[in-house]
Design a protein around this motif. Structure first.
Motif, PDB file in Angstrom:
ATOM      1  N   UNK A  26      35.405  42.734 102.235  1.00 49.71           N
ATOM      2  CA  UNK A  26      34.412  41.735 102.591  1.00 49.71           C
ATOM      3  C   UNK A  26      35.032  40.848 103.645  1.00 49.71           C
ATOM      4  N   UNK A  27      34.194  40.344 104.541  1.00 53.49           N
ATOM      5  CA  UNK A  27      34.758  39.473 105.562  1.00 53.49           C
ATOM      6  C   UNK A  27      33.700  38.799 106.398  1.00 53.49           C
ATOM      7  N   UNK A  28      34.167  38.030 107.361  1.00 57.48           N
ATOM      8  CA  UNK A  28      33.288  37.421 108.327  1.00 57.48           C
ATOM      9  C   UNK A  28      33.935  37.504 109.691  1.00 57.48           C
ATOM     10  N   UNK A  29      33.122  37.309 110.739  1.00 57.76           N
ATOM     11  CA  UNK A  29      33.633  37.465 112.093  1.00 57.76           C
ATOM     12  C   UNK A  29      32.862  36.582 113.061  1.00 57.76           C
ATOM     13  N   UNK A  30      33.511  36.276 114.170  1.00 50.05           N
ATOM     14  CA  UNK A  30      32.894  35.586 115.285  1.00 50.05           C
ATOM     15  C   UNK A  30      33.310  36.324 116.543  1.00 50.05           C
ATOM     16  N   UNK A  31      32.335  36.773 117.349  1.00 48.56           N
ATOM     17  CA  UNK A  31      32.638  37.562 118.548  1.00 48.56           C
ATOM     18  C   UNK A  31      31.929  37.007 119.771  1.00 48.56           C
ATOM     19  N   UNK A  32      32.568  37.119 120.913  1.00 45.60           N
ATOM     20  CA  UNK A  32      31.969  36.884 122.222  1.00 45.60           C
ATOM     21  C   UNK A  32      31.985  38.223 122.955  1.00 45.60           C
TER      22      UNK A  32
ATOM     23  N   UNK B 107      35.778  39.768 122.549  1.00 49.71           N
ATOM     24  CA  UNK B 107      36.883  38.943 122.065  1.00 49.71           C
ATOM     25  C   UNK B 107      36.387  38.272 120.797  1.00 49.71           C
ATOM     26  N   UNK B 108      37.254  38.165 119.792  1.00 52.25           N
ATOM     27  CA  UNK B 108      36.759  37.569 118.562  1.00 52.25           C
ATOM     28  C   UNK B 108      37.826  37.275 117.536  1.00 52.25           C
ATOM     29  N   UNK B 109      37.342  36.705 116.443  1.00 48.38           N
ATOM     30  CA  UNK B 109      38.158  36.382 115.281  1.00 48.38           C
ATOM     31  C   UNK B 109      37.501  37.019 114.065  1.00 48.38           C
ATOM     32  N   UNK B 110      38.303  37.601 113.194  1.00 51.11           N
ATOM     33  CA  UNK B 110      37.753  38.172 111.964  1.00 51.11           C
ATOM     34  C   UNK B 110      38.684  37.863 110.795  1.00 51.11           C
ATOM     35  N   UNK B 111      38.068  37.762 109.628  1.00 47.32           N
ATOM     36  CA  UNK B 111      38.794  37.551 108.377  1.00 47.32           C
ATOM     37  C   UNK B 111      38.274  38.581 107.387  1.00 47.32           C
ATOM     38  N   UNK B 112      39.183  39.296 106.733  1.00 53.20           N
ATOM     39  CA  UNK B 112      38.775  40.297 105.750  1.00 53.20           C
ATOM     40  C   UNK B 112      39.590  40.152 104.481  1.00 53.20           C
ATOM     41  N   UNK B 113      38.919  40.424 103.376  1.00 46.73           N
ATOM     42  CA  UNK B 113      39.565  40.474 102.077  1.00 46.73           C
ATOM     43  C   UNK B 113      39.393  41.896 101.548  1.00 46.73           C
ATOM     44  N   UNK B 114      40.500  42.556 101.279  1.00 42.71           N
ATOM     45  CA  UNK B 114      40.473  43.944 100.789  1.00 42.71           C
ATOM     46  C   UNK B 114      40.932  43.951  99.331  1.00 42.71           C
ATOM     47  N   UNK B 115      40.169  44.649  98.483  1.00 48.55           N
ATOM     48  CA  UNK B 115      40.523  44.660  97.074  1.00 48.55           C
ATOM     49  C   UNK B 115      40.170  45.998  96.444  1.00 48.55           C
ATOM     50  N   UNK B 116      40.873  46.312  95.364  1.00 53.12           N
ATOM     51  CA  UNK B 116      40.636  47.533  94.598  1.00 53.12           C
ATOM     52  C   UNK B 116      40.909  47.232  93.137  1.00 53.12           C
ATOM     53  N   UNK B 117      40.016  47.670  92.281  1.00 51.83           N
ATOM     54  CA  UNK B 117      40.190  47.471  90.837  1.00 51.83           C
ATOM     55  C   UNK B 117      40.448  48.794  90.119  1.00 51.83           C
ATOM     56  N   UNK B 118      41.058  49.732  90.826  1.00 45.61           N
ATOM     57  CA  UNK B 118      41.306  51.034  90.196  1.00 45.61           C
ATOM     58  C   UNK B 118      42.335  50.882  89.083  1.00 45.61           C
TER      59      UNK B 118
END
Length: 193
Positions: free
Chosen positions: A127-133, A154-165
């Motif tokens: 899950x994440x969010x982003x800002x792009x030009x 050009x941009x900034x992004x933030x992501x959270x990666x997870x697994x519950x295996x």
């Protein structure tokens, strides 16, 4: 000579953008993006639909979606990673006339993304969010159809990666700035009067 070149560029960008969306109420469009990176063996393709309302004769604000899929192969270890990503956001796009029916434009987008990554041995959700030009060029082919091409982003992004295996639990957060010229998008836009 430099002053003359600067004055010419200012006149070029101050051109006939005012007639870009005259009598247009909405804009419906879509784009396709493709990338094949020979060095990292990553290939990706994406479909990006959009819907916008005209707020000025040379600007619009709208909603953008997207579905992207990417594949990375490693022939040495015989592994394959696959990413699927769904994106949604809002954007503002501004147009500047270059020549008759040809426009330079830039788009500012803020959005969120949800994805899934599958590798040979594990599966992760992101899950994440982003800002792009994103700068681009547009060509108004007819009064109701416009072709568009992006010139990178050009941009900034933030992501959270997870697994519950059961085998392993992972929770990784990643934040990055990027400038890319290797993921062009080509699209068509319909102007609704």
């Amino acid at each position: 000579m430099k002053k003359f070149q600067l004055a010419f560029l200012l006149l070029l960008f101050a051109g006939s953008a005012s007639a870009q969306f005259e009598d247009t109420k909405f804009v419906i469009g879509g784009a396709i993006g493709y990338n094949n990176d020979a060095f990292s063996s990553v290939s990706s393709i994406g479909v990006v639909p959009s819907f916008a309302k005209i707020i000025k004769s040379d600007a619009l604000i709208g909603l953008s979606g997207g579905y992207y899929t990417s594949t990375a192969k490693n022939n040495d270890s015989n592994t394959k990673d696959t990413w699927e990503n769904v994106r949604a956001g809002i954007y503002y796009q501004k147009f500047y006339g270059i020549a008759e029916r040809v426009f330079f434009n830039w788009r500012a987008l803020a959005g969120m993304s949800f994805g899934n990554q599958r590798s040979t041995f594990s599966t992760y959700d992101t899950r994440g969010y982003e800002f792009n030009l994103m700068p681009g060029l547009s060509w108004k082919v007819t009064e109701n159809i416009m072709l568009q091409a992006s010139l990178g982003e050009a941009g900034y992004s933030y992501q959270s990666q997870f697994s519950d295996s059961q085998s392993s639990s992972v929770d990784v957060k990643n934040s990055q700035f990027n400038i890319r010229f290797n993921n062009p998008q080509l699209g068509v836009t319909f102007l609704i009067k």
